[in-house]
Design an enzyme around this catalytic site. Sequence first.
Site, mmCIF file in Angstrom:
data_model
loop_
_atom_site.group_PDB
_atom_site.id
_atom_site.type_symbol
_atom_site.label_atom_id
_atom_site.label_comp_id
_atom_site.label_asym_id
_atom_site.label_seq_id
_atom_site.Cartn_x
_atom_site.Cartn_y
_atom_site.Cartn_z
ATOM 1 N N LEU A 16 -12.324 -2.477 7.869
ATOM 2 C CA LEU A 16 -11.494 -2.296 6.677
ATOM 3 C C LEU A 16 -12.021 -1.148 5.814
ATOM 4 O O LEU A 16 -13.139 -0.678 5.997
ATOM 5 C CB LEU A 16 -11.479 -3.592 5.858
ATOM 6 C CG LEU A 16 -10.710 -4.776 6.463
ATOM 7 C CD1 LEU A 16 -10.764 -5.969 5.525
ATOM 8 C CD2 LEU A 16 -9.260 -4.411 6.750
ATOM 9 N N CYS A 17 -11.191 -0.760 4.863
ATOM 10 C CA CYS A 17 -11.511 0.301 3.893
ATOM 11 C C CYS A 17 -12.873 0.065 3.268
ATOM 12 O O CYS A 17 -13.152 -1.069 2.885
ATOM 13 C CB CYS A 17 -10.438 0.314 2.805
ATOM 14 S SG CYS A 17 -10.867 1.234 1.321
ATOM 15 N N PRO A 18 -13.734 1.048 3.117
ATOM 16 C CA PRO A 18 -13.510 2.462 3.429
ATOM 17 C C PRO A 18 -14.146 2.883 4.763
ATOM 18 O O PRO A 18 -14.352 4.068 4.988
ATOM 19 C CB PRO A 18 -14.236 3.167 2.279
ATOM 20 C CG PRO A 18 -15.446 2.312 2.047
ATOM 21 C CD PRO A 18 -15.028 0.892 2.390
ATOM 22 N N ASP A 34 -6.607 -0.961 10.468
ATOM 23 C CA ASP A 34 -6.337 -1.183 9.050
ATOM 24 C C ASP A 34 -5.133 -0.332 8.626
ATOM 25 O O ASP A 34 -5.203 0.892 8.668
ATOM 26 C CB ASP A 34 -7.587 -0.788 8.239
ATOM 27 C CG ASP A 34 -7.360 -0.927 6.734
ATOM 28 O OD1 ASP A 34 -6.370 -1.569 6.343
ATOM 29 O OD2 ASP A 34 -8.182 -0.387 5.969
#
Lengths: 175, 82
Positions: free
Chosen positions: B20-22, B47
């Site tokens: 997931l981010c980042p 994602d």
Amino acid sequence: MGRDGTPDKRKRLALIASRGTLDWAYPPYLLASTAAALGMEVGVFFTFYGLPLLLRELDPKLSAHGNPALPLKVPFGPEALRDVAWPVPNVISANLPGFDSMATSMMKKTFEQQGVATIHELRQACIDSGVRLIACQMTMGLFGFDPADFIDEAEPGGAATFLEFAADADISLFV
Amino acid sequence: MISGVTELRVAAEIDCRGLLCPLPILRTRKALEGLSSGELLRMIATDPGSVPDMAAFSRMTGHTVEQRDEQDGEFIFLVRKA
């Protein structure tokens, strides 16, 4: 790029990290590492409860009582139960011994299962990309920290050190 | 491989599926550091946030997303190092 082909002045991000729980450790390290990846110049001032985020022994905990809206998901068991965000009455989170360590390990497990970066990983990304990590000298003295307890990349400094950097910032955030 | 399109020579490939981010952005940035200007990197992510984020990354850094495909919930980016 400028007209002569030279790069424009780099954008600058200045952050103040003032809280040291697991959930609040994320915004400064996540934004700082991403901004650096975008080519920005980044400085973070770690002060008060944010200062321990620069300790060699990085182990922030969740404070369930301090976050009444915290949704806690059980990271194991049947799928149907995992999806439920269990509300935690304050009377339990505040009074049950060991509740915060349990909530911390549940949250860490959920982060891992969902593919969220660890705080260690984000801090390392900040170090690798040259983010300035300013450790509030006053807080160090106030809470009796030994300067040797901090990572080598922590740069001791005060409000003026940070403000000099922030004076030329394009974005400044207090988190 | 898309027919009718010359096969692009990819210098490196990274797998950001399940992250997931980042992380997809951070891994992309790191992988590009090892490449020379003009070389191509293939990055695969799951994602959905990586789609707008890779576009922003491209605008901010000048590394161009030459191609973006979506197959079975996977996003495949071809990034050319500036």
